[in-house]
Motif scaffolding. Structure first.
Motif, PDB file in Angstrom:
ATOM      1  N   VAL A 103       0.829  -1.086  -0.125  1.00 46.43           N
ATOM      2  CA  VAL A 103      -0.068   0.013   0.107  1.00 46.43           C
ATOM      3  C   VAL A 103       0.867   1.274   0.011  1.00 46.43           C
ATOM      4  CG1 VAL A 103      -1.517   1.439   1.318  1.00 46.43           C
ATOM      5  CG2 VAL A 103      -2.018  -0.834   1.162  1.00 46.43           C
ATOM      6  N   GLY A 138       2.105   1.828  -3.522  1.00 42.83           N
ATOM      7  CA  GLY A 138       0.987   2.121  -4.401  1.00 42.83           C
ATOM      8  C   GLY A 138       1.323   1.263  -5.788  1.00 42.83           C
ATOM      9  N   ARG A 169      -3.691   6.894   1.429  1.00 40.06           N
ATOM     10  CA  ARG A 169      -3.206   5.585   1.807  1.00 40.06           C
ATOM     11  C   ARG A 169      -2.765   5.564   3.290  1.00 40.06           C
ATOM     12  NH1 ARG A 169       1.054   4.355  -2.214  1.00 40.06           N
ATOM     13  NH2 ARG A 169       0.535   6.608  -2.943  1.00 40.06           N
TER      14      ARG A 169
END
Length: 132
Positions: free
Chosen positions: A71, A74, A89
């Motif tokens: 995450v 990305g 995020r």
């Protein structure tokens, strides 16, 4: 010499049995807006974790911890959350949750180099200093 930038960070914890509120720090996630940095570092001390929760599935824990790093990076392969803007995020990563993986409270700091700050925090709050 580059200027210091403010950053926010949170400690990543494994909480094997949420109802007992016992945990082990296993990583750090750090966000620095001015340097467009979002990163996570994870190190699991398997012996400590097994001492706290002998029946824990380490492979499952590792799989879920890997998602923190995906995450942060990305892009493709990071799932729907990884497609969000960096700030969103970050907020998703540090949002309170009642699961086996949690982040602690968000703290702030100053650094010229966010990656170095991340490594320093890992040294300070995750790694145990072993007596020689």
């Amino acid at each position: 010499m580059p200027a210091h930038s403010s950053f926010d960070y949170a400690i990543i914890r494994v909480v094997p049995r949420v109802e007992r509120e016992e945990f082990i720090n296993v990583g750090v996630v750090l966000f620095c807006t001015t340097q467009r940095f979002l990163g996570a570092r994870v190190e699991v001390d398997e012996a400590r974790l097994k001492a706290l929760a002998p029946d824990i599935d380490l492979e499952t824990v590792r799989c879920h911890l890997d998602s923190f790093q995906r995450v942060c990076v990305g892009g493709k392969g990071s799932g729907p959350i990884g497609q969000l803007p960096q700030k969103e995020r970050w907020h998703w990563l540090v949002a309170p949750r009642s699961t086996m993986l949690q982040t602690g409270p968000v703290h702030s700091g100053l650094s010229q180099e966010p990656q170095a700050a991340l490594e320093h925090l890992l040294d300070t709050v995750v790694r145990l200093k072993r007596a020689s």
